[in-house]
Design a protein around this motif. Structure first.
Motif, PDB file in Angstrom:
ATOM      1  N   LYS A 117     -16.911  -7.254  -1.778  1.00 38.46           N
ATOM      2  CA  LYS A 117     -16.323  -6.343  -2.761  1.00 38.46           C
ATOM      3  C   LYS A 117     -16.531  -4.910  -2.308  1.00 38.46           C
ATOM      4  O   LYS A 117     -17.634  -4.514  -1.926  1.00 38.46           O
ATOM      5  CB  LYS A 117     -16.967  -6.561  -4.139  1.00 38.46           C
ATOM      6  CG  LYS A 117     -16.418  -5.640  -5.222  1.00 38.46           C
ATOM      7  CD  LYS A 117     -17.214  -5.761  -6.514  1.00 38.46           C
ATOM      8  CE  LYS A 117     -16.866  -7.027  -7.255  1.00 38.46           C
ATOM      9  NZ  LYS A 117     -17.488  -7.048  -8.610  1.00 38.46           N
ATOM     10  N   THR A 118     -15.447  -4.121  -2.381  1.00 37.61           N
ATOM     11  CA  THR A 118     -15.497  -2.706  -2.020  1.00 37.61           C
ATOM     12  C   THR A 118     -15.339  -1.869  -3.279  1.00 37.61           C
ATOM     13  O   THR A 118     -14.408  -2.077  -4.060  1.00 37.61           O
ATOM     14  CB  THR A 118     -14.381  -2.358  -1.017  1.00 37.61           C
ATOM     15  OG1 THR A 118     -14.480  -3.232   0.114  1.00 37.61           O
ATOM     16  CG2 THR A 118     -14.500  -0.922  -0.550  1.00 37.61           C
ATOM     17  N   LEU A 119     -16.245  -0.916  -3.480  1.00 37.18           N
ATOM     18  CA  LEU A 119     -16.301  -0.159  -4.736  1.00 37.18           C
ATOM     19  C   LEU A 119     -15.793   1.270  -4.591  1.00 37.18           C
ATOM     20  O   LEU A 119     -16.278   2.172  -5.251  1.00 37.18           O
ATOM     21  CB  LEU A 119     -17.754  -0.116  -5.246  1.00 37.18           C
ATOM     22  CG  LEU A 119     -18.467  -1.446  -5.421  1.00 37.18           C
ATOM     23  CD1 LEU A 119     -19.901  -1.223  -5.865  1.00 37.18           C
ATOM     24  CD2 LEU A 119     -17.732  -2.322  -6.433  1.00 37.18           C
ATOM     25  N   ASP A 120     -14.797   1.502  -3.740  1.00 34.29           N
ATOM     26  CA  ASP A 120     -14.361   2.874  -3.487  1.00 34.29           C
ATOM     27  C   ASP A 120     -13.198   3.313  -4.360  1.00 34.29           C
ATOM     28  O   ASP A 120     -12.536   4.300  -4.075  1.00 34.29           O
ATOM     29  CB  ASP A 120     -14.000   3.052  -2.012  1.00 34.29           C
ATOM     30  CG  ASP A 120     -12.910   2.086  -1.559  1.00 34.29           C
ATOM     31  OD1 ASP A 120     -12.457   1.280  -2.393  1.00 34.29           O
ATOM     32  OD2 ASP A 120     -12.515   2.144  -0.381  1.00 34.29           O
ATOM     33  N   GLY A 121     -12.922   2.606  -5.442  1.00 31.29           N
ATOM     34  CA  GLY A 121     -11.839   2.989  -6.342  1.00 31.29           C
ATOM     35  C   GLY A 121     -12.166   2.588  -7.767  1.00 31.29           C
ATOM     36  O   GLY A 121     -13.229   2.030  -8.057  1.00 31.29           O
ATOM     37  N   LYS A 122     -11.256   2.869  -8.676  1.00 27.04           N
ATOM     38  CA  LYS A 122     -11.469   2.520 -10.079  1.00 27.04           C
ATOM     39  C   LYS A 122     -11.561   1.022 -10.250  1.00 27.04           C
ATOM     40  O   LYS A 122     -12.390   0.511 -11.015  1.00 27.04           O
ATOM     41  CB  LYS A 122     -10.317   3.084 -10.932  1.00 27.04           C
ATOM     42  CG  LYS A 122     -10.492   2.849 -12.426  1.00 27.04           C
ATOM     43  CD  LYS A 122      -9.376   3.486 -13.220  1.00 27.04           C
ATOM     44  CE  LYS A 122      -9.574   3.244 -14.700  1.00 27.04           C
ATOM     45  NZ  LYS A 122      -8.454   3.852 -15.507  1.00 27.04           N
ATOM     46  N   THR A 123     -10.698   0.282  -9.532  1.00 26.91           N
ATOM     47  CA  THR A 123     -10.736  -1.180  -9.553  1.00 26.91           C
ATOM     48  C   THR A 123     -11.293  -1.672  -8.230  1.00 26.91           C
ATOM     49  O   THR A 123     -10.782  -1.315  -7.169  1.00 26.91           O
ATOM     50  CB  THR A 123      -9.323  -1.761  -9.760  1.00 26.91           C
ATOM     51  OG1 THR A 123      -8.798  -1.267 -10.994  1.00 26.91           O
ATOM     52  CG2 THR A 123      -9.369  -3.283  -9.805  1.00 26.91           C
ATOM     53  N   PRO A 124     -12.366  -2.473  -8.257  1.00 29.00           N
ATOM     54  CA  PRO A 124     -12.934  -2.974  -6.995  1.00 29.00           C
ATOM     55  C   PRO A 124     -11.922  -3.784  -6.198  1.00 29.00           C
ATOM     56  O   PRO A 124     -11.064  -4.467  -6.765  1.00 29.00           O
ATOM     57  CB  PRO A 124     -14.092  -3.868  -7.474  1.00 29.00           C
ATOM     58  CG  PRO A 124     -14.403  -3.403  -8.851  1.00 29.00           C
ATOM     59  CD  PRO A 124     -13.113  -2.936  -9.428  1.00 29.00           C
ATOM     60  N   ARG A 125     -12.011  -3.681  -4.876  1.00 30.24           N
ATOM     61  CA  ARG A 125     -11.163  -4.481  -3.985  1.00 30.24           C
ATOM     62  C   ARG A 125     -11.945  -5.721  -3.569  1.00 30.24           C
ATOM     63  O   ARG A 125     -13.085  -5.625  -3.120  1.00 30.24           O
ATOM     64  CB  ARG A 125     -10.725  -3.671  -2.770  1.00 30.24           C
ATOM     65  CG  ARG A 125      -9.700  -2.589  -3.114  1.00 30.24           C
ATOM     66  CD  ARG A 125      -9.138  -1.921  -1.872  1.00 30.24           C
ATOM     67  NE  ARG A 125     -10.120  -1.063  -1.228  1.00 30.24           N
ATOM     68  CZ  ARG A 125     -10.624  -1.264  -0.020  1.00 30.24           C
ATOM     69  NH1 ARG A 125     -10.247  -2.317   0.686  1.00 30.24           N
ATOM     70  NH2 ARG A 125     -11.503  -0.428   0.493  1.00 30.24           N
ATOM     71  N   ILE A 126     -11.293  -6.885  -3.734  1.00 28.00           N
ATOM     72  CA  ILE A 126     -11.933  -8.164  -3.472  1.00 28.00           C
ATOM     73  C   ILE A 126     -11.303  -8.797  -2.233  1.00 28.00           C
ATOM     74  O   ILE A 126     -10.079  -8.935  -2.157  1.00 28.00           O
ATOM     75  CB  ILE A 126     -11.773  -9.129  -4.672  1.00 28.00           C
ATOM     76  CG1 ILE A 126     -12.159  -8.439  -5.989  1.00 28.00           C
ATOM     77  CG2 ILE A 126     -12.586 -10.394  -4.452  1.00 28.00           C
ATOM     78  CD1 ILE A 126     -13.593  -8.019  -6.067  1.00 28.00           C
ATOM     79  N   ALA A 127     -12.138  -9.182  -1.274  1.00 23.87           N
ATOM     80  CA  ALA A 127     -11.639  -9.843  -0.065  1.00 23.87           C
ATOM     81  C   ALA A 127     -11.558 -11.355  -0.295  1.00 23.87           C
ATOM     82  O   ALA A 127     -11.585 -11.825  -1.433  1.00 23.87           O
ATOM     83  CB  ALA A 127     -12.550  -9.509   1.119  1.00 23.87           C
TER      84      ALA A 127
END
Length: 231
Positions: A117-127
């Protein structure tokens, strides 16, 4: 297909100091978000209970967090039926602004699952989600990997779930990208082989075989734990 390495199935012995043990209503994960009806029904039909089981953080296990991995949460998902889909796990993941490791459990068996999980935005990006094999609920558990901080612990936990060995110096993110490329190639090869079986023209058959051979060579490079210098 991407062949998994033979690794020991892993369950971790989560530290007692990190125990959280808070039940979370299923509705919390879809009542305020744009979740379609079919997915809501999966929450109702597939999940018995969601428990925020452990919180791995500086104040619980004395490992420093960062903005990329401020804490690591462990959620236990108790199933009603045989399993819970990755789509349901992703819906939970996207509503919690911390990395999560899931233990999906029935009365007799349990598996671990997680996606980077990447937390660099309002909504986390899930791989891509990776999972262990199912194991008995009373299977032996191992201590957490040795780590200097929470990001390195998160990396080690994710690496233990990968279906292939990481290469020397390769991060989990890089390994995930490599696996995604390999799976895309597998789909392309399968489609070309299907065309080959029904293609009547010799020149087209030759071209299809060339494309299959080319992609198969690239796939072999992607799935080799020790890449050649050509990659």
């Amino acid at each position: 297909m991407v062949e998994p390495v033979q690794t020991t199935p892993v369950l971790y012995r989560w530290p007692r100091n990190a125990a959280f043990g808070r039940a979370v209503p299923k509705t919390k994960f879809y009542e305020h978000s744009n979740v379609r009806t079919a997915l809501r029904e999966r929450f109702v039909d597939d999940i018995q209970r969601i428990t925020w089981a452990y919180k791995l953080a500086d104040d619980t296990i004395r490992l420093r967090g960062t903005t990329t991995v401020p804490e690591i949460q462990v959620f236990t998902i108790e199933t009603k039926g045989a399993d819970v889909s990755d789509e349901v796990l992703a819906a939970i993941d996207k509503t919690v602004h911390f990395p999560i490791l899931f233990e999906v459990a029935s009365t007799e068996r349990v598996r671990m699952s997680a996606a980077q999980k990447t937390l660099d935005g309002k909504t986390p990006r899930i791989a891509t989600y990776f999972t262990t094999e199912w194991q008995p609920v009373d299977a032996p558990r191992r201590p957490l990997p040795t780590a200097l901080d929470l990001p390195s612990l998160y990396e080690a936990l994710l690496e233990s779930l990968l279906p292939v060995a990481t290469r020397v110096g390769e991060t989990v993110s890089e390994a995930t990208d490599r696996l995604d490329r390999a799976r895309k190639l597998q789909r392309e090869i399968a489609a070309l082989e299907k065309k080959l079986r029904t293609e009547p023209q010799l020149n087209r058959k030759i071209e299809l075989r060339r494309q299959i051979k080319e992609r198969t060579a690239v796939l072999a490079e992607l799935t080799d734990p020790v890449p050649s210098n050509k990659e």
